[in-house]
Design a protein around this motif. Structure first.
Motif, PDB file in Angstrom:
ATOM      1  N   VAL A 210      93.310   5.225  60.934  1.00  0.00           N
ATOM      2  CA  VAL A 210      92.047   5.945  61.107  1.00  0.00           C
ATOM      3  C   VAL A 210      91.971   7.039  60.056  1.00  0.00           C
ATOM      4  N   GLY A 211      90.833   7.127  59.404  1.00  0.00           N
ATOM      5  CA  GLY A 211      90.651   8.138  58.366  1.00  0.00           C
ATOM      6  C   GLY A 211      90.749   7.591  56.966  1.00  0.00           C
ATOM      7  N   GLU A 212      91.338   6.400  56.812  1.00  0.00           N
ATOM      8  CA  GLU A 212      91.401   5.802  55.478  1.00  0.00           C
ATOM      9  C   GLU A 212      89.992   5.396  55.027  1.00  0.00           C
ATOM     10  N   PRO A 213      89.759   5.455  53.711  1.00  0.00           N
ATOM     11  CA  PRO A 213      88.426   5.099  53.218  1.00  0.00           C
ATOM     12  C   PRO A 213      88.184   3.590  53.356  1.00  0.00           C
ATOM     13  N   ALA A 214      86.908   3.214  53.204  1.00  0.00           N
ATOM     14  CA  ALA A 214      86.548   1.792  53.209  1.00  0.00           C
ATOM     15  C   ALA A 214      87.303   1.068  52.105  1.00  0.00           C
ATOM     16  N   PHE A 215      87.621  -0.179  52.342  1.00  0.00           N
ATOM     17  CA  PHE A 215      88.368  -0.942  51.338  1.00  0.00           C
ATOM     18  C   PHE A 215      87.712  -2.305  51.119  1.00  0.00           C
ATOM     19  N   ILE A 216      88.005  -2.882  49.960  1.00  0.00           N
ATOM     20  CA  ILE A 216      87.419  -4.169  49.573  1.00  0.00           C
ATOM     21  C   ILE A 216      88.387  -5.289  49.921  1.00  0.00           C
ATOM     22  N   ILE A 217      87.883  -6.329  50.556  1.00  0.00           N
ATOM     23  CA  ILE A 217      88.699  -7.499  50.899  1.00  0.00           C
ATOM     24  C   ILE A 217      88.926  -8.329  49.638  1.00  0.00           C
ATOM     25  N   THR A 218      90.144  -8.760  49.454  1.00  0.00           N
ATOM     26  CA  THR A 218      90.459  -9.699  48.364  1.00  0.00           C
ATOM     27  C   THR A 218      90.212 -11.110  48.864  1.00  0.00           C
ATOM     28  N   ASN A 219      89.355 -11.849  48.144  1.00  0.00           N
ATOM     29  CA  ASN A 219      89.038 -13.211  48.567  1.00  0.00           C
ATOM     30  C   ASN A 219      90.300 -14.064  48.692  1.00  0.00           C
ATOM     31  N   ALA A 238      86.133  -1.877  63.189  1.00  0.00           N
ATOM     32  CA  ALA A 238      85.803  -1.909  61.758  1.00  0.00           C
ATOM     33  C   ALA A 238      84.631  -2.861  61.564  1.00  0.00           C
ATOM     34  N   TYR A 239      83.735  -2.509  60.664  1.00  0.00           N
ATOM     35  CA  TYR A 239      82.631  -3.410  60.350  1.00  0.00           C
ATOM     36  C   TYR A 239      82.659  -3.745  58.860  1.00  0.00           C
ATOM     37  N   VAL A 240      82.037  -4.871  58.526  1.00  0.00           N
ATOM     38  CA  VAL A 240      82.077  -5.379  57.153  1.00  0.00           C
ATOM     39  C   VAL A 240      80.671  -5.375  56.581  1.00  0.00           C
ATOM     40  N   THR A 241      80.538  -4.839  55.376  1.00  0.00           N
ATOM     41  CA  THR A 241      79.296  -4.905  54.602  1.00  0.00           C
ATOM     42  C   THR A 241      79.625  -5.583  53.278  1.00  0.00           C
ATOM     43  N   GLY A 242      79.073  -6.793  53.087  1.00  0.00           N
ATOM     44  CA  GLY A 242      79.471  -7.555  51.900  1.00  0.00           C
ATOM     45  C   GLY A 242      80.938  -7.913  52.022  1.00  0.00           C
ATOM     46  N   ASN A 243      81.761  -7.394  51.104  1.00  0.00           N
ATOM     47  CA  ASN A 243      83.212  -7.598  51.211  1.00  0.00           C
ATOM     48  C   ASN A 243      83.942  -6.273  51.404  1.00  0.00           C
ATOM     49  N   MET A 244      83.216  -5.247  51.882  1.00  0.00           N
ATOM     50  CA  MET A 244      83.822  -3.931  52.088  1.00  0.00           C
ATOM     51  C   MET A 244      83.969  -3.655  53.581  1.00  0.00           C
ATOM     52  N   VAL A 245      85.178  -3.237  53.965  1.00  0.00           N
ATOM     53  CA  VAL A 245      85.491  -2.955  55.373  1.00  0.00           C
ATOM     54  C   VAL A 245      85.520  -1.441  55.587  1.00  0.00           C
ATOM     55  N   THR A 246      84.794  -1.000  56.595  1.00  0.00           N
ATOM     56  CA  THR A 246      84.775   0.423  56.956  1.00  0.00           C
ATOM     57  C   THR A 246      85.497   0.610  58.290  1.00  0.00           C
ATOM     58  N   ILE A 247      86.502   1.498  58.286  1.00  0.00           N
ATOM     59  CA  ILE A 247      87.303   1.769  59.477  1.00  0.00           C
ATOM     60  C   ILE A 247      86.541   2.719  60.411  1.00  0.00           C
ATOM     61  N   LYS A 248      86.547   2.383  61.719  1.00  0.00           N
ATOM     62  CA  LYS A 248      85.858   3.229  62.696  1.00  0.00           C
ATOM     63  C   LYS A 248      86.830   3.906  63.671  1.00  0.00           C
ATOM     64  N   THR A 249      87.740   3.131  64.251  1.00  0.00           N
ATOM     65  CA  THR A 249      88.647   3.692  65.251  1.00  0.00           C
ATOM     66  C   THR A 249      89.891   2.809  65.338  1.00  0.00           C
ATOM     67  N   ALA A 250      90.889   3.284  66.106  1.00  0.00           N
ATOM     68  CA  ALA A 250      92.118   2.508  66.258  1.00  0.00           C
ATOM     69  C   ALA A 250      91.858   1.269  67.112  1.00  0.00           C
ATOM     70  N   GLY A 251      92.595   0.204  66.804  1.00  0.00           N
ATOM     71  CA  GLY A 251      92.446  -1.042  67.548  1.00  0.00           C
ATOM     72  C   GLY A 251      92.645  -2.236  66.624  1.00  0.00           C
ATOM     73  N   THR A 252      92.233  -3.409  67.102  1.00  0.00           N
ATOM     74  CA  THR A 252      92.339  -4.614  66.283  1.00  0.00           C
ATOM     75  C   THR A 252      90.989  -5.326  66.241  1.00  0.00           C
ATOM     76  N   THR A 253      90.752  -6.001  65.148  1.00  0.00           N
ATOM     77  CA  THR A 253      89.560  -6.845  65.002  1.00  0.00           C
ATOM     78  C   THR A 253      89.924  -8.047  64.147  1.00  0.00           C
ATOM     79  N   GLU A 254      89.281  -9.147  64.424  1.00  0.00           N
ATOM     80  CA  GLU A 254      89.533 -10.372  63.654  1.00  0.00           C
ATOM     81  C   GLU A 254      88.487 -10.465  62.546  1.00  0.00           C
ATOM     82  N   ILE A 255      88.962 -10.504  61.308  1.00  0.00           N
ATOM     83  CA  ILE A 255      88.082 -10.639  60.147  1.00  0.00           C
ATOM     84  C   ILE A 255      88.064 -12.117  59.737  1.00  0.00           C
ATOM     85  N   THR A 256      86.871 -12.686  59.645  1.00  0.00           N
ATOM     86  CA  THR A 256      86.712 -14.087  59.260  1.00  0.00           C
ATOM     87  C   THR A 256      86.125 -14.155  57.856  1.00  0.00           C
TER      88      THR A 256
END
Length: 565
Positions: A210-219, A238-256
């Motif tokens: 938590v607190g880390e900046p948004a990051f870009i997914i490597t294809n 965490a939510y995804v815009t394009g290929n950029m992931v923005t961290i919101k809170t602690a937990g897990t999410t599945e990125i497809t």
């Protein structure tokens, strides 16, 4: 007494005369008067039917005849259709005491019948399926069938043979020719061609805090060029815009990661779990790579890795015999390999981190020049056991001095089975940089296109180069010119071979017309090796660094690179 006898004779004579019928001559017979006599038009194949007799002032018996028994025959008052065309039907009326015999005519028309095409279906296919034979639709007609594909990018038809070209919606029409009794007609079959299943590498996601900046997914790695899109199963984490992931809170999410379908490959997807925790943050380091270098190359500045931290970098070399480092400058010393380590200092909420990359140093390449018959001078380079020109050919004469025709018209170009060249978009200024485009007939002309001592490579010679570079489609980054001076984008190209491929595009054709296409995106290089009667092999170096073998019609226009004899 004499007077009495006389009176009796006169009386008897009068009586006899009064008992006889008077003789009257009947009127002569006349021609009958006919009303309308029509027979409705029919089509070949219609059932036999009865004639509606023409109205007449006579009650004489009526019989019928047909002038063309190939179209219609008559039995009593029933017409049987025999074929298409016209026949004059005559109604003959017999004489009576009051009416003369007479006749009346009408034209009976039989049109072509519809062949009633049915049962024309094509099963769904996959890219890579074998050529298959079309089965004629069912039809009442014996007319010959021809076939046409409405989507040449999906399937092509030759005779009744279908070749799958790419994925998509296919549509093939069967056209039956007209015959003496049947109309021409057509029926269309639609089918779907699915692509090959791509080979997707794993989707890797670094652990985040938590607190880390948004990051870009490597294809993920893939043998498909389809675009990737991404989605998160838990947008509260965490939510995804394009290929950029923005961290919101602690937990897990599945990125497809979802890769779109292309003409060759179907859509596919892969998943990975992103874990977000709290606490000290380790930086995420990425994009730390080095181009291949050669002995004698000038010192160069290290491009710092990407990082989620702003900490300062320091660098070390594992083998100072190969390369030494001063600050962020590397000096080449000798042939070999060394591991360069980038160490990032801790700063703020980020810990320190490290990332490594291998620097490979090769011997200096052997270079030279060669001159064509027009006086153009080309630089050459030795790659493995082969020596190649490092510029695209731009000659306009064969080696015996014969001029190569410069054909600008698309229809003329497409119909050629002899050598020709053109400039991209018929613009000589483009050719000055990217070279000329030649058809395959110029490449294989016995008068020879290549400068003396050189020749156009065979498919096998291209394969030797491909295997020398590693035998994978991604080896193109070692061949293409670095930067965007002539290419539309820069990816990971190194031009470590100094082949310096330029994207001269090509002159190709769709189902409508010729097109100049892919300048700055693709380098198409002919081989002299045919693939059947109509096609020949060539190599395609795509802007992303993919180096692939394909075939295309011999009348296409591509660039030429020459190899030393």
């Amino acid at each position: 007494m004499k007077t009495l006898k006389t009176c009796l004779v006169i009386l008897i004579a009068f009586a006899v005369s009064c008992s006889k019928t008077e003789n009257v001559t009947p009127p002569p017979p006349v021609a009958p008067t006919f009303g309308d006599f029509t027979i409705p038009s029919k089509e070949f194949g219609d059932a036999a039917f009865k004639i509606t007799a023409p109205k007449s002032t006579s009650d004489g018996a009526i019989t019928y005849t047909s002038s063309n028994p190939k179209v219609a025959v008559i039995s009593d008052e029933t017409i049987t259709v025999k074929g298409s065309g016209t026949s004059v039907i005559t109604a003959h009326q017999a004489a009576t005491k009051a009416f003369l015999a007479d006749s009346v005519k009408t034209t009976f028309t039989v049109g072509l019948s519809s062949p009633s095409l049915t049962d024309f279906t094509i099963a769904d296919k996959k890219v890579g399926d074998a050529v298959f034979t079309l089965i004629n639709p069912k039809s009442k007609s014996t007319g010959a069938f021809t076939f046409k594909s409405y989507n040449q990018a999906v399937a092509k038809v030759s005779g009744n043979k279908v070749t799958i070209v790419g994925a998509g919606r296919g549509s093939i029409v069967a056209v039956q020719a007209a015959t003496a009794n049947f109309k021409a007609d057509s029926i269309t079959a639609n089918f779907t061609v699915t692509g090959l299943k791509p080979t997707l590498g794993p989707l890797t996601l670094p652990a985040k805090k938590v607190g880390e900046p948004a990051f870009i997914i490597t294809n993920p790695t893939s043998n498909s060029t389809g675009l990737f899109t991404y989605k998160s199963s838990n947008t509260a984490v965490a939510y995804v815009t394009g290929n950029m992931v923005t961290i919101k809170t602690a937990g897990t999410t599945e990125i497809t990661a979802i890769q779109a379908a292309t003409a060759t490959y179907s859509s596919d997807s892969t998943k990975a779990t992103l874990t977000v925790t709290t606490g000290p943050i380790a930086p995420t380091l990425y994009n730390f790579v080095f181009p291949e270098k050669r002995v004698g190359d000038a010192p160069f500045t290290i491009t710092a890795p990407g990082s989620t931290s702003a900490g300062a970098f320091t660098y070390t070399s594992s083998s100072t015999n190969v390369a030494t480092i001063s600050g962020n400058s590397i000096t080449i010393k000798a042939k070999g390999q060394t591991t360069i380590t980038a160490t990032q200092a801790a700063i703020g909420s980020y810990t320190s981190g490290k990332i490594t990359a291998v620097l490979t140093v090769e011997d200096r390449a052997v270079t030279g020049t060669v001159t064509d018959v027009d006086g153009n001078v080309y630089k050459t380079i030795t790659i493995g056991t082969q020596t190649w020109m490092i510029e695209n050919l731009k000659v306009t004469h064969y080696n015996d001095g014969t001029a190569i025709p410069n054909v600008t018209d698309d229809d003329t170009w497409k119909g050629l089975v002899t050598g020709a060249y053109c400039n991209y978009k018929n613009d000589a200024s483009i050719a000055a940089t990217y070279g000329k485009l030649y058809n395959w007939y110029a490449v294989t002309n016995s008068k020879k296109l290549a400068p003396k001592g050189f020749h156009i490579p065979t498919d096998a010679e291209w394969t030797i180069l491909y295997n020398y570079l590693g035998g994978e489609r991604s080896v193109g980054d070692k061949l293409r010119e670095v930067g965007t001076a002539h290419w539309s984008a820069s990816v990971y190209e190194t031009n470590s071979t100094l082949f310096t491929a330029l994207p001269g595009g090509g002159r190709t054709f769709d189902k409508y017309s010729g097109v100049f296409t892919q300048l700055t995106s693709d380098a198409y290089f002919w081989s002299t090796t045919a693939n059947g009667t109509l096609n020949a092999w060539y190599m395609d170096l795509y802007v992303k660094g993919y180096f692939e073998r394909h075939d295309s019609p011999k009348y296409y226009g591509y660039s030429v690179r020459c190899i030393k004899d």
